[in-house]
Design a protein around this motif. Structure first.
Motif, PDB file in Angstrom:
ATOM      1  N   GLY A  83       0.810  -1.214   0.000  1.00  0.00           N
ATOM      2  CA  GLY A  83       0.000   0.000   0.000  1.00  0.00           C
ATOM      3  C   GLY A  83       0.843   1.264   0.000  1.00  0.00           C
ATOM      4  O   GLY A  83       0.488   2.255  -0.654  1.00  0.00           O
ATOM      5  N   VAL A  84       1.963   1.249   0.722  1.00  0.00           N
ATOM      6  CA  VAL A  84       2.851   2.414   0.767  1.00  0.00           C
ATOM      7  C   VAL A  84       3.522   2.611  -0.578  1.00  0.00           C
ATOM      8  O   VAL A  84       3.629   3.730  -1.083  1.00  0.00           O
ATOM      9  N   ARG A  85       3.965   1.508  -1.173  1.00  0.00           N
ATOM     10  CA  ARG A  85       4.611   1.601  -2.497  1.00  0.00           C
ATOM     11  C   ARG A  85       3.652   2.210  -3.515  1.00  0.00           C
ATOM     12  O   ARG A  85       4.015   3.101  -4.283  1.00  0.00           O
ATOM     13  N   GLN A  86       2.404   1.730  -3.505  1.00  0.00           N
ATOM     14  CA  GLN A  86       1.407   2.228  -4.456  1.00  0.00           C
ATOM     15  C   GLN A  86       1.070   3.685  -4.177  1.00  0.00           C
ATOM     16  O   GLN A  86       0.880   4.473  -5.113  1.00  0.00           O
ATOM     17  N   ALA A  87       0.997   4.071  -2.899  1.00  0.00           N
ATOM     18  CA  ALA A  87       0.685   5.450  -2.548  1.00  0.00           C
ATOM     19  C   ALA A  87       1.786   6.404  -3.012  1.00  0.00           C
ATOM     20  O   ALA A  87       1.490   7.498  -3.520  1.00  0.00           O
ATOM     21  N   ILE A  88       3.037   5.997  -2.869  1.00  0.00           N
ATOM     22  CA  ILE A  88       4.159   6.836  -3.335  1.00  0.00           C
ATOM     23  C   ILE A  88       4.064   7.032  -4.836  1.00  0.00           C
ATOM     24  O   ILE A  88       4.142   8.152  -5.347  1.00  0.00           O
ATOM     25  N   GLN A  89       3.877   5.921  -5.547  1.00  0.00           N
ATOM     26  CA  GLN A  89       3.835   5.978  -7.005  1.00  0.00           C
ATOM     27  C   GLN A  89       2.648   6.804  -7.488  1.00  0.00           C
ATOM     28  O   GLN A  89       2.785   7.660  -8.372  1.00  0.00           O
ATOM     29  N   LYS A  90       1.478   6.586  -6.899  1.00  0.00           N
ATOM     30  CA  LYS A  90       0.266   7.290  -7.317  1.00  0.00           C
ATOM     31  C   LYS A  90       0.403   8.793  -7.066  1.00  0.00           C
ATOM     32  O   LYS A  90       0.092   9.613  -7.946  1.00  0.00           O
ATOM     33  N   ALA A  91       0.863   9.173  -5.886  1.00  0.00           N
ATOM     34  CA  ALA A  91       1.013  10.591  -5.561  1.00  0.00           C
ATOM     35  C   ALA A  91       2.053  11.259  -6.448  1.00  0.00           C
ATOM     36  O   ALA A  91       1.878  12.409  -6.868  1.00  0.00           O
ATOM     37  N   ARG A  92       3.120  10.550  -6.746  1.00  0.00           N
ATOM     38  CA  ARG A  92       4.169  11.119  -7.607  1.00  0.00           C
ATOM     39  C   ARG A  92       3.641  11.362  -9.007  1.00  0.00           C
ATOM     40  O   ARG A  92       3.877  12.421  -9.607  1.00  0.00           O
ATOM     41  N   TYR A 116      12.074   2.294  -3.214  1.00  0.00           N
ATOM     42  CA  TYR A 116      10.849   2.433  -2.424  1.00  0.00           C
ATOM     43  C   TYR A 116       9.630   2.041  -3.252  1.00  0.00           C
ATOM     44  O   TYR A 116       8.731   1.375  -2.755  1.00  0.00           O
ATOM     45  N   GLU A 117       9.604   2.435  -4.500  1.00  0.00           N
ATOM     46  CA  GLU A 117       8.451   2.103  -5.343  1.00  0.00           C
ATOM     47  C   GLU A 117       8.439   0.631  -5.741  1.00  0.00           C
ATOM     48  O   GLU A 117       7.382   0.062  -5.965  1.00  0.00           O
ATOM     49  N   ASN A 118       9.596   0.007  -5.831  1.00  0.00           N
ATOM     50  CA  ASN A 118       9.674  -1.416  -6.192  1.00  0.00           C
ATOM     51  C   ASN A 118       9.539  -2.327  -4.973  1.00  0.00           C
ATOM     52  O   ASN A 118       9.414  -3.538  -5.117  1.00  0.00           O
ATOM     53  N   GLY A 119       9.602  -1.756  -3.784  1.00  0.00           N
ATOM     54  CA  GLY A 119       9.470  -2.547  -2.564  1.00  0.00           C
ATOM     55  C   GLY A 119      10.756  -3.213  -2.125  1.00  0.00           C
ATOM     56  O   GLY A 119      10.740  -4.093  -1.278  1.00  0.00           O
ATOM     57  N   LYS A 120      11.870  -2.821  -2.684  1.00  0.00           N
ATOM     58  CA  LYS A 120      13.150  -3.424  -2.322  1.00  0.00           C
ATOM     59  C   LYS A 120      13.812  -2.694  -1.155  1.00  0.00           C
ATOM     60  O   LYS A 120      14.743  -3.208  -0.557  1.00  0.00           O
TER      61      LYS A 120
END
Length: 146
Positions: A83-92, A116-120
């Motif tokens: 959810g955090v990864r998706q939120a970062i990507q969506k907001a960006r 951060y966006e890839n979850g690594k």
């Protein structure tokens, strides 16, 4: 008219005598210093170690390895929730920023944003806080559990 000195200039300083520092306990472990003391006639005390010259450390090593094997596996590093990864990507993307733009604004490398966006990436609260400020999205807390 100013007066001129008639004789040579004299030095008012006292001479400084440099001496060798006294020996410290750690110096006694140095064989060169011990040999020097022996040659000078100083008393040197020697202590014979019990296991000197014997290979008795291997048994201790085997015990330590066994203890490590028996111990529980270390916990895996915490990963960033989906959810955090998706939120970062969506907001960006909503702010029409590239990963490089976001990285520049939070003063991090582009690779950090990509991880951060890839979850690594292992979550760092400081980096997440900077992203929250720039993106205007809540990234920390119980909202984004995976």
């Amino acid at each position: 008219m100013p007066m001129r000195p008639t004789g040579g200039l004299k030095q008012d300083w006292d001479p400084i005598v440099l001496q060798k520092p006294k020996m410290k306990a750690q110096d006694l472990k140095d064989p060169k210093i011990v040999n020097q003391a022996l040659r000078a006639g100083a008393q040197v005390q020697t202590v014979k170690k019990i296991d000197a010259g014997l290979n008795k450390k291997a048994a201790t090593l085997a015990v330590n390895v066994r203890k490590l094997d028996e111990a529980a596996e270390p916990a895996a590093l915490e990963k960033l929730p989906v959810g955090v990864r998706q939120a970062i990507q969506k907001a960006r993307i909503e702010k029409k920023m590239s990963q490089a733009d976001l990285a520049k604004k939070i003063n991090e490398r582009t690779q950090v944003v990509a991880e951060y966006e890839n979850g690594k990436a292992v979550p760092n609260q400081l980096v997440l806080g900077k992203m929250e400020n720039v993106l205007g999205v809540k990234l920390r807390g119980k909202i984004h559990k995976s």
